[in-house]
Design an enzyme around this catalytic site. Sequence first.
Site, PDB file in Angstrom:
ATOM      1  N   ASP A 177      -3.467   5.666   6.189  1.00 35.34           N
ATOM      2  CA  ASP A 177      -4.064   7.068   6.573  1.00 35.34           C
ATOM      3  C   ASP A 177      -5.131   6.734   7.843  1.00 35.34           C
ATOM      4  O   ASP A 177      -4.653   6.263   8.727  1.00 35.34           O
ATOM      5  CB  ASP A 177      -4.566   7.631   5.552  1.00 35.34           C
ATOM      6  N   LYS A 193       0.615   7.372   8.396  1.00 35.43           N
ATOM      7  CA  LYS A 193      -0.005   8.614   9.015  1.00 35.43           C
ATOM      8  C   LYS A 193      -0.629   8.333  10.394  1.00 35.43           C
ATOM      9  O   LYS A 193      -1.826   8.378  10.376  1.00 35.43           O
ATOM     10  CB  LYS A 193      -0.792   9.534   8.103  1.00 35.43           C
ATOM     11  N   GLU A 208       0.767  -1.240   0.082  1.00 37.80           N
ATOM     12  CA  GLU A 208       0.056   0.201   0.046  1.00 37.80           C
ATOM     13  C   GLU A 208       0.891   1.226   0.166  1.00 37.80           C
ATOM     14  O   GLU A 208       1.953   1.198   0.597  1.00 37.80           O
ATOM     15  CB  GLU A 208      -0.989  -0.018   1.124  1.00 37.80           C
ATOM     16  N   ASP A 209       0.422   2.278  -0.685  1.00 33.10           N
ATOM     17  CA  ASP A 209       1.206   3.514  -0.545  1.00 33.10           C
ATOM     18  C   ASP A 209       1.197   4.316   0.816  1.00 33.10           C
ATOM     19  O   ASP A 209       2.186   4.716   1.410  1.00 33.10           O
ATOM     20  CB  ASP A 209       0.702   4.579  -1.596  1.00 33.10           C
ATOM     21  N   VAL A 261       0.113  14.016   0.926  1.00 33.60           N
ATOM     22  CA  VAL A 261       1.419  13.855   0.341  1.00 33.60           C
ATOM     23  C   VAL A 261       0.963  13.511  -1.188  1.00 33.60           C
ATOM     24  O   VAL A 261       0.004  12.684  -1.340  1.00 33.60           O
ATOM     25  CB  VAL A 261       2.071  12.586   1.182  1.00 33.60           C
TER      26      VAL A 261
HETATM   27  P1  IMP Z   1      -7.236   5.320   4.423  1.00 30.96           P
HETATM   28  O1  IMP Z   1      -8.425   4.199   4.154  1.00 30.96           O
HETATM   29  O2  IMP Z   1      -7.754   6.577   5.047  1.00 30.96           O
HETATM   30  O3  IMP Z   1      -6.145   4.501   5.132  1.00 30.96           O
HETATM   31  O4  IMP Z   1      -6.751   5.646   3.051  1.00 30.96           O
HETATM   32  C1  IMP Z   1      -6.566   4.712   2.100  1.00 30.96           C
HETATM   33  C2  IMP Z   1      -5.950   5.498   0.673  1.00 30.96           C
HETATM   34  O5  IMP Z   1      -6.368   6.832   0.753  1.00 30.96           O
HETATM   35  C3  IMP Z   1      -4.682   5.624   0.619  1.00 30.96           C
HETATM   36  O6  IMP Z   1      -4.049   4.250   0.055  1.00 30.96           O
HETATM   37  C4  IMP Z   1      -4.254   6.411  -0.496  1.00 30.96           C
HETATM   38  O7  IMP Z   1      -4.746   6.011  -1.872  1.00 30.96           O
HETATM   39  C5  IMP Z   1      -5.386   7.253  -0.021  1.00 30.96           C
HETATM   40  N1  IMP Z   1      -4.600   8.658   0.594  1.00 30.96           N
HETATM   41  C6  IMP Z   1      -4.590   8.764   1.867  1.00 30.96           C
HETATM   42  N2  IMP Z   1      -3.932   9.953   2.409  1.00 30.96           N
HETATM   43  C7  IMP Z   1      -3.457  10.402   1.408  1.00 30.96           C
HETATM   44  C8  IMP Z   1      -2.777  11.252   0.866  1.00 30.96           C
HETATM   45  O8  IMP Z   1      -2.003  12.235   1.839  1.00 30.96           O
HETATM   46  N3  IMP Z   1      -2.266  11.520  -0.319  1.00 30.96           N
HETATM   47  C9  IMP Z   1      -2.765  10.851  -1.536  1.00 30.96           C
HETATM   48  N4  IMP Z   1      -3.664   9.846  -1.121  1.00 30.96           N
HETATM   49  C10 IMP Z   1      -4.029   9.518   0.144  1.00 30.96           C
END
Ligand code: IMP
Length: 178
Positions: free
Chosen positions: A102, A130, A98-99, A152
């Site tokens: 968050d 994060k 995963e990139d 980011v």
């Molecule tokens: P989560 O479900 O909130 O953990 O987010 C998952 C996805 O949201 C990540 O895999 C990213 O593709 C996207 N994402 C979350 N934060 C960022 C950011 O700062 N920049 C770009 N994409 C983000």
Amino acid sequence: MTTSLPPILITERAIQQRVSELARQISADYHDREVLLVGILKGSWVFLADLARRLTVPVIIDFMTVSSYGASTKTSGVVKIVLDLKCPLENRDVLVVEDILDTGLTLKYIVDSLKLRRPRSLKIVALMDKPARRKVSIKADYVGFEVPDKFVVGYGADCAERFRNLPYVGYIEEENDG
Ligand code: IMP
């Protein structure tokens, strides 16, 4: 259309160094085993490409695409699999790539649904974490960088599909009224 490049948060050199370290650690941990890398599209493709080429264990690669339901641009936690894996996971050592970790909502959903497919093991590698933003309890087994609560971009991560091709990780500066 703006042409200015985002300011640097993590340099290309630092990323390349850290990806090599991660590859060494993962190769040691999976010694004598074949790893199935599951890349989450689109954000993971650059990281996965660099990581995979530095692993010294046998590797199989597959991808899945997920999307959040709902009108909000923020992660809702309700996730839909848009493109599923081709490889069966049963009895495989799966490493989800995963990139950014968050809120954790997307990855929690993915991990929970992949576990139902009975892999022998299932771990997560995230280039960026994060932790301040986490909403559900989930931890990556391997993390490239802990990053602050900024939006980011680069090295696969996008802002409205832009900047994925930057070789470094930058951030989007918040607009202020002044
Ligand atoms: P989560 O479900 O909130 O953990 O987010 C998952 C996805 O949201 C990540 O895999 C990213 O593709 C996207 N994402 C979350 N934060 C960022 C950011 O700062 N920049 C770009 N994409 C983000």
